[in-house]
Design a protein around this motif. Structure first.
Motif: not given
Length: 215
Positions: A9, A67, A71, A101, A148
């Motif tokens: 990632q 993020l 991912a 993340g 997120y």
């Protein structure tokens, strides 16, 4: 396993993460730039903190979006074949992706704390004013985690589910437009937005006051 996923990632999003980290460090100092001691220093500091308060939740939203997209980018590119070849349950794989993340988001929160602390350390503030670098960083992390989590769930859906989601959103927009044209008090789109942004909703941290210096 977690280190491999984290490295994967990081490789996918490192340029954006480094840019966001540099921005998080620079915004607090930039927001207080030009505020000099004087009889109106308190007013200038509060005004500067108020003007820059919108930059912090926007940064948290950009970090969450970056993020969440990073991912799932490798899985979407390989059509989720990599995840199917791993000798771990799907639920554990998703948890590891999600946790990677969160760790990168916490690093961005630390960058903001460092930048906010550097902007205010050693600075004598007027009476009744206080600096809140750790509180600001904490709000950044909480808001980032909320956004997120939602974006991670949406980014991981399949193409068929994405089409169904888009169709549902279009239907919601059509019903909301019809409700406005008919003069109805009930608007489903507004109700959904209120549910997300209410004091008890998942995106409630974005409603908070984001001021580095306050009373």
């Amino acid at each position: 396993m977690f280190r491999v996923i984290l490295a994967n990632q990081w490789r996918e999003s490192r340029i954006a993460i480094l840019f966001l980290a540099a921005t998080a460090v620079a915004i607090p100092s930039w927001s207080l730039w030009g505020t000099t001691p004087g009889p109106w220093e308190a007013w200038h500091l509060l005004n500067a903190a108020q003007q820059s308060s919108l930059a912090y939740p926007l940064l948290a939203l950009l970090a969450a979006l970056t993020l969440a997209a990073g991912a799932w980018r490798p899985d979407h590119r390989a059509r989720h074949v990599y995840a199917l070849t791993l000798p771990v349950p799907r639920s554990r794989y998703l948890l590891l992706r999600y946790a990677a993340g969160l760790l990168l988001l916490a690093c961005l929160g630390m960058a903001l704390a460092v930048g906010a602390g550097a902007a205010t350390v050693g600075r004598t503030l007027p009476r009744y004013l206080e600096a809140h670098p750790l509180l600001l960083a904490g709000r950044f992390v909480l808001a980032g985690v909320s956004a997120y989590t939602l974006l991670f769930a949406v980014s991981g859906i399949t193409a068929r589910t994405a089409r169904l989601l888009v169709a549902g959103l279009l239907l919601l927009l059509a019903v909301s437009a019809a409700a406005d044209l008919l003069g109805l008090d009930w608007n489903p789109l507004a109700r959904c937005f209120e549910a997300l942004m209410s004091p008890y909703g998942p995106l409630a941290p974005f409603r908070w006051t984001w001021m580095l210096i306050d009373v």
